[in-house]
Design an enzyme around this catalytic site. Structure first.
Site, PDB file in Angstrom:
ATOM      1  N   TYR A 153      40.274  29.464  40.896  1.00  0.00           N
ATOM      2  CA  TYR A 153      40.453  30.868  41.294  1.00  0.00           C
ATOM      3  C   TYR A 153      41.588  30.975  42.306  1.00  0.00           C
ATOM      4  CZ  TYR A 153      39.035  35.577  42.940  1.00  0.00           C
ATOM      5  OH  TYR A 153      38.991  36.916  43.291  1.00  0.00           O
ATOM      6  N   THR A 190      30.691  43.172  45.390  1.00  0.00           N
ATOM      7  CA  THR A 190      30.545  43.543  43.972  1.00  0.00           C
ATOM      8  C   THR A 190      29.909  42.363  43.218  1.00  0.00           C
ATOM      9  OG1 THR A 190      32.728  42.682  43.490  1.00  0.00           O
ATOM     10  CG2 THR A 190      32.599  45.027  44.057  1.00  0.00           C
TER      11      THR A 190
END
Ligand code: NAD
Length: 260
Positions: A153, A190
């Site tokens: 990532y 989120t």
């Protein structure tokens, strides 16, 4: 109100999370918004709730889908002014020694290849209107490292950061009047964060979920994690003509995380 009046905006990964809030925010400011996602029910539900938001199904890793998306937007709305390359996933948490090549390729594909494809095909449509803004959603993890088992990532989001600068300079040299900037959020609660923490706890890379979220919160000197509107407000600025002298820049919205 009206900061994006008359503009057409395309937001990938807009069915939920940060992308959905950007869609609502841009629509409130007068834009016609098209969101896309692989989550069809959630995307259609958001479009039904708001007359200025349309949904199309689009897997951002697929180049043919990008071509279809751009021609569908041109046919239905006549052009494109704002592109937000927002769709993204976390890496399956693993140390660099344990990370499989498949998992590496998966995160690079969704988080970096997609932004390349978005810029490549978005510019083709945006240059016709001679006034465009591309906003590539990177992360603070595209600027600094971490021991969170997210090396792939980090690599993808770091790639988005410098890709954005290259796109900005090419568009300037070619006199397209298309700006390109990267946006670097800190942690916002989120699904990508909740799911990532849960998976990291299961992989033994973090303590319990509540403890991990508490630790993450403490990394933000302002004393809280972000909320989606913190990020949508920054994206709105980059999307609007208020940032017309800003290109190749990185906008960090992180409660002070990277200032330490
Ligand atoms: P989220 O998981 O709520 O939303 C991501 C969206 O991307 C989902 O709707 C998902 O279905 C969609 N998506 C995933 N793969 C896709 C694909 N192949 N094609 C199309 N859509 C796809 O997460 P979020 O927090 O809203 O994340 C949005 C962006 O912000 C991501 O790029 C993420 O890396 C970045 N970001 C988030 C945070 C955070 O703390 N939430 C921090 C920094 C950066």
């Amino acid at each position: 109100m009206g900061r994006l009046k008359g503009k057409i905006a395309y937001i990938t990964g807009g069915a939920k999370g940060l992308g959905a809030d950007m869609a609502r925010c841009f629509s409130d400011e007068g834009a016609q918004v098209i969101i896309s996602d692989v989550l069809i029910a959630e995307g259609e539900a958001l479009a039904e709730e708001n007359a200025n938001i349309a949904f199309i199904k689009h897997d951002v890793t697929d180049e043919e889908s990008w071509k279809h998306a751009m021609s569908a937007i041109e046919d239905r709305f006549g052009g494109l002014d704002i592109l937000v390359n927002n769709a993204g996933i976390a890496q399956a948490p693993a140390t660099i020694e344990e990370l499989t090549l498949d998992d590496w390729h998966r995160v690079i594909s969704v988080d970096l290849d997609s932004v390349f494809l978005g810029c490549k095909h978005g510019i083709g449509l945006m240059k016709k209107s001679k006034n465009g803004s591309i906003i590539n959603i990177s992360s603070i993890l595209g600027i600094v490292g971490s021991g969170m088992g997210q090396a792939g990532y980090h690599a993808a989001k770091g790639g988005v950061r410098t890709l954005s600068k290259a796109v900005a300079l090419e568009c300037a040299a070619l006199e397209y009047n298309i700006r390109c900037n990267s946006l670097h959020p800190g942690f916002v609660g989120t699904d990508i964060v909740r799911g990532g923490v849960k998976a990291a706890v299961e992989a033994g890379l973090m303590p319990g979920e509540n403890e991990a979220l508490e630790q993450i919160t403490m990394l933000h000197p302002i004393g809280r994690m972000g909320v989606p509107r913190d990020i949508a407000s920054a994206a709105l600025f980059l999307a609007s003509d208020e940032s017309s002298w800003m290109t190749g820049a990185e906008l960090v919205i992180d409660g002070g995380y990277t200032a330490q």
